[in-house]
Design an enzyme around this catalytic site. Structure first.
Site, PDB file in Angstrom:
ATOM      1  N   ASP A  14      72.362 -71.369  58.886  1.00 13.13           N
ATOM      2  CA  ASP A  14      72.599 -70.551  57.695  1.00 13.13           C
ATOM      3  C   ASP A  14      73.221 -69.194  58.003  1.00 13.13           C
ATOM      4  OD1 ASP A  14      71.378 -72.628  56.266  1.00 13.13           O
ATOM      5  OD2 ASP A  14      69.393 -71.761  56.617  1.00 13.13           O
ATOM      6  N   GLY A  16      76.264 -68.430  57.681  1.00 10.41           N
ATOM      7  CA  GLY A  16      77.488 -68.185  56.901  1.00 10.41           C
ATOM      8  C   GLY A  16      78.691 -68.800  57.606  1.00 10.41           C
ATOM      9  N   LYS A  17      78.439 -69.877  58.334  1.00  8.87           N
ATOM     10  CA  LYS A  17      79.528 -70.556  59.070  1.00  8.87           C
ATOM     11  C   LYS A  17      80.640 -71.002  58.125  1.00  8.87           C
ATOM     12  CE  LYS A  17      76.440 -73.510  60.726  1.00  8.87           C
ATOM     13  NZ  LYS A  17      75.151 -72.848  60.505  1.00  8.87           N
ATOM     14  N   GLY A  41      73.843 -77.280  54.960  1.00  7.92           N
ATOM     15  CA  GLY A  41      74.147 -76.827  53.601  1.00  7.92           C
ATOM     16  C   GLY A  41      75.149 -75.703  53.723  1.00  7.92           C
ATOM     17  N   HIS A  42      76.439 -76.024  53.554  1.00  7.23           N
ATOM     18  CA  HIS A  42      77.479 -75.032  53.794  1.00  7.23           C
ATOM     19  C   HIS A  42      78.084 -74.558  52.475  1.00  7.23           C
ATOM     20  CE1 HIS A  42      78.006 -76.645  58.181  1.00  7.23           C
ATOM     21  NE2 HIS A  42      76.839 -76.101  57.955  1.00  7.23           N
ATOM     22  N   GLN A 225      74.187 -76.455  61.734  1.00  6.06           N
ATOM     23  CA  GLN A 225      73.021 -75.879  62.406  1.00  6.06           C
ATOM     24  C   GLN A 225      73.496 -74.804  63.400  1.00  6.06           C
ATOM     25  OE1 GLN A 225      72.972 -79.694  62.444  1.00  6.06           O
ATOM     26  NE2 GLN A 225      72.378 -79.242  60.365  1.00  6.06           N
ATOM     27  N   ARG A 304      64.132 -74.128  50.069  1.00  4.75           N
ATOM     28  CA  ARG A 304      62.965 -73.429  50.627  1.00  4.75           C
ATOM     29  C   ARG A 304      63.268 -71.954  50.870  1.00  4.75           C
ATOM     30  NH1 ARG A 304      61.726 -76.941  55.862  1.00  4.75           N
ATOM     31  NH2 ARG A 304      64.000 -77.035  55.827  1.00  4.75           N
TER      32      ARG A 304
HETATM   33  P1  IMO Z   1      73.216 -75.310  58.367  1.00  3.68           P
HETATM   34  O1  IMO Z   1      74.361 -76.139  58.925  1.00  3.68           O
HETATM   35  C1  IMO Z   1      69.098 -74.067  58.699  1.00  3.68           C
HETATM   36  C2  IMO Z   1      66.266 -76.932  60.425  1.00  3.68           C
HETATM   37  C3  IMO Z   1      65.174 -77.438  59.522  1.00  3.68           C
HETATM   38  C4  IMO Z   1      64.067 -77.670  60.527  1.00  3.68           C
HETATM   39  C5  IMO Z   1      64.816 -78.183  61.750  1.00  3.68           C
HETATM   40  C6  IMO Z   1      64.847 -79.694  61.869  1.00  3.68           C
HETATM   41  O2  IMO Z   1      73.258 -75.125  56.903  1.00  3.68           O
HETATM   42  O3  IMO Z   1      73.100 -74.029  59.124  1.00  3.68           O
HETATM   43  P2  IMO Z   1      66.178 -81.607  60.558  1.00  3.68           P
HETATM   44  O4  IMO Z   1      66.190 -81.952  59.105  1.00  3.68           O
HETATM   45  O5  IMO Z   1      67.505 -81.245  61.112  1.00  3.68           O
HETATM   46  O6  IMO Z   1      65.473 -82.621  61.402  1.00  3.68           O
HETATM   47  O7  IMO Z   1      65.245 -80.291  60.639  1.00  3.68           O
HETATM   48  O8  IMO Z   1      66.142 -77.696  61.618  1.00  3.68           O
HETATM   49  N1  IMO Z   1      67.639 -77.100  59.918  1.00  3.68           N
HETATM   50  C7  IMO Z   1      68.397 -76.112  59.422  1.00  3.68           C
HETATM   51  N2  IMO Z   1      68.099 -74.820  59.189  1.00  3.68           N
HETATM   52  N3  IMO Z   1      70.328 -74.511  58.444  1.00  3.68           N
HETATM   53  C8  IMO Z   1      70.660 -75.794  58.699  1.00  3.68           C
HETATM   54  O9  IMO Z   1      71.920 -76.244  58.626  1.00  3.68           O
HETATM   55  C9  IMO Z   1      69.664 -76.681  59.164  1.00  3.68           C
HETATM   56  N4  IMO Z   1      69.618 -77.991  59.471  1.00  3.68           N
HETATM   57  C10 IMO Z   1      68.383 -78.235  59.944  1.00  3.68           C
HETATM   58  O10 IMO Z   1      64.826 -76.493  58.559  1.00  3.68           O
HETATM   59  O11 IMO Z   1      63.477 -76.437  60.878  1.00  3.68           O
HETATM   60 MG    MG Z   2      72.635 -73.910  55.496  1.00  2.66          MG
END
Ligand code: IMO
Ligand code: MG
Length: 423
Positions: A14, A16-17, A41-42, A225, A304
């Site tokens: 998260d 801001g990619k 979630g982008h 991520q 969340r």
């Molecule tokens: P973006 O690309 C923030 C976190 C979940 C959890 C852990 C494992 O939007 O940055 P998973 O469902 O992958 O098995 O969950 O990783 N998590 C993220 N946190 N941004 C994300 O994606 C995430 N994708 C998974 O909250 O702690």
């Molecule tokens: Mg996200």
């Protein structure tokens, strides 16, 4: 050779990619996702409209860009279909703009059920996953009982594979989770439907990218991520199930590392984390709430509340080092407007600076050491030049460059495309 740039998150997701991807897409021919799935979630705000992408690469809103989903991605076809349908009115020719690798593993409906079952079984030690079936799908890939997108092209073989795999899944579903067993015929009906739908999107993604680079195309690789959520480099076990640092790129789309000219790392001006796991600079109570409110820090995938805290330089430096990052983008600087004092964690107490390199299990025990910097009160959302920023904001940016030893090339100061400062 074409220019290619990779963008990865340096914190816990998260960062801001998508904003940075959207910005860099102006000069790209292809945008490629190489790992993760619909846990991402982008968010991109373009022409006043907010779009949240989970599987579709964030470059889709630029007309001349082709978007690719590499074999390192785990594809929930049903979720992908929903995203495509949502975008049809905005992107009329969307089918011709996206290619999905036949090598992607499919996130099956039972993976999502199992994700929830494992979380429940772990009780207080749960990870707080997004519930999108990511862990079980990548595990099945490693166990060699996953199903690839390419298998949808031959339903007889797919059925044979499911005849072997489904009894194992049903054992898990019924014994671990008290769920109903999945019926093979019913599942095959769903698979047939989805197979017909996805076929036009399937293509040879690694070859397309490499051929493109040979022909001087510019390629942008979009990480989901982050380094700190990477299965090998993150805060294990509180991580996702893919290599979500730069390392995942090479396995995830079949590109030689030498072909990536620049590795951008994205960091917020502060830190957030959603789900469980260590977070040295976390703010609790009212302080945490204030930052969450200022930054609208609620998950784009699950809604969340995100945990919030100050910028953490030791963690950031670890992320930079373990992915050979050479350029930074600093996002959401506007959120810090109004703070009388801004803190930056510059060290951990004792000799723990390298805790992430040496012993991540100790991360919970360390205490951050803070540098305090004067804040600014002005609203900076409409500023477009570094020189016009309040002196204190300029100092903050320069300090992050000094502490990380990297140039910051882009600062974002709001959710819209235009709210960017180029350095
Ligand atoms: P973006 O690309 C923030 C976190 C979940 C959890 C852990 C494992 O939007 O940055 P998973 O469902 O992958 O098995 O969950 O990783 N998590 C993220 N946190 N941004 C994300 O994606 C995430 N994708 C998974 O909250 O702690
Ligand atoms: Mg996200």
């Amino acid at each position: 050779m074409g220019n290619s740039v990779a963008v990865v998150g340096l914190q816990w997701g998260d960062e801001g990619k998508a904003r940075v991807i959207d910005f860099l897409t102006e000069t790209s021919d292809f945008v490629v996702r190489f790992q993760g799935g619909s846990n991402a979630g982008h968010t991109v705000v373009a022409n006043g409209k907010k779009h949240v992408f989970h599987l579709i690469p964030s470059g889709i809103l630029h007309d001349n860009v082709k978007c690719m989903i590499g074999p390192g991605v785990v594809l929930d076809v049903w979720s992908f279909k929903g995203e495509i349908e949502n975008l049809k009115s905005t992107v009329p020719n969307i089918e011709s703009r996206i290619k999905v690798s036949a090598g992607c593993h499919l996130v099956m409906p039972y993976h999502k059920t199992l994700d929830k079952i494992y979380e429940n079984l772990k009780g207080d030690a749960k990870l707080g996953t997004t519930g999108r079936g990511i862990g079980p799908c990548y595990s099945d890939r490693a166990l060699r009982h996953g199903i690839k997108v390419g298998s949808l092209l031959n339903l007889a073989i797919l059925r044979e594979r499911l005849e072997t795999i489904l009894p194992i899944q049903n054992e898990l579903l019924t014994k671990l989770g008290d769920e109903k067993a999945v019926d093979l015929d019913e599942l095959m009906k769903e698979m047939e439907e989805i197979a017909n739908w996805i076929t036009p999107f399937i293509g040879d993604v690694p070859k397309t990218i490499n051929d493109g680079l040979d022909k001087d195309k510019s390629v942008l690789f979009e990480g989901a991520q982050s380094v700190m959520l990477d299965i090998d480099y993150g805060t294990y076990p509180f991580v996702t199930s893919s290599n979500s640092s730069l390392t995942g790129l090479f396995a995830g789309c079949g590109v030689n590392p030498k072909r990536v000219n620049e590795a951008w790392g994205v960091t917020k001006a502060y830190c957030t984390r959603v789900g469980e796991g260590p977070f040295p600079t976390e703010l609790f109570g009212q302080e945490g709430e204030d930052l969450r409110t200022a930054g609208h820090e609620y998950g784009a995938t699950t809604g969340r509340k995100r945990r919030c805290g100050w910028l953490d330089i030791p963690a950031l430096k670890y992320a930079i080092e373990s992915s050979s990052i050479n350029v930074l983008a600093l996002t959401k600087l506007d959120v810090l407007s109004g703070y009388e004092t801004i803190k930056i964690c510059i060290d951990y107490d004792g000799d723990n600076y390298r805790v992430f390199h040496n012993n991540p299990d100790n991360v919970d025990k360390i205490k951050p050491v803070y540098l305090e910097m004067p804040g600014w009160t002005e609203n900076i959302e409409d500023i477009r030049d570094f020189d016009k920023l309040p002196q204190a904001a300029q100092n903050f940016i320069l300090k992050v460059e000094e502490l990380t030893g990297l140039p910051i090339k882009l600062v974002t100061i709001g959710a819209s495309r235009e709210q960017s400062i180029l350095l």
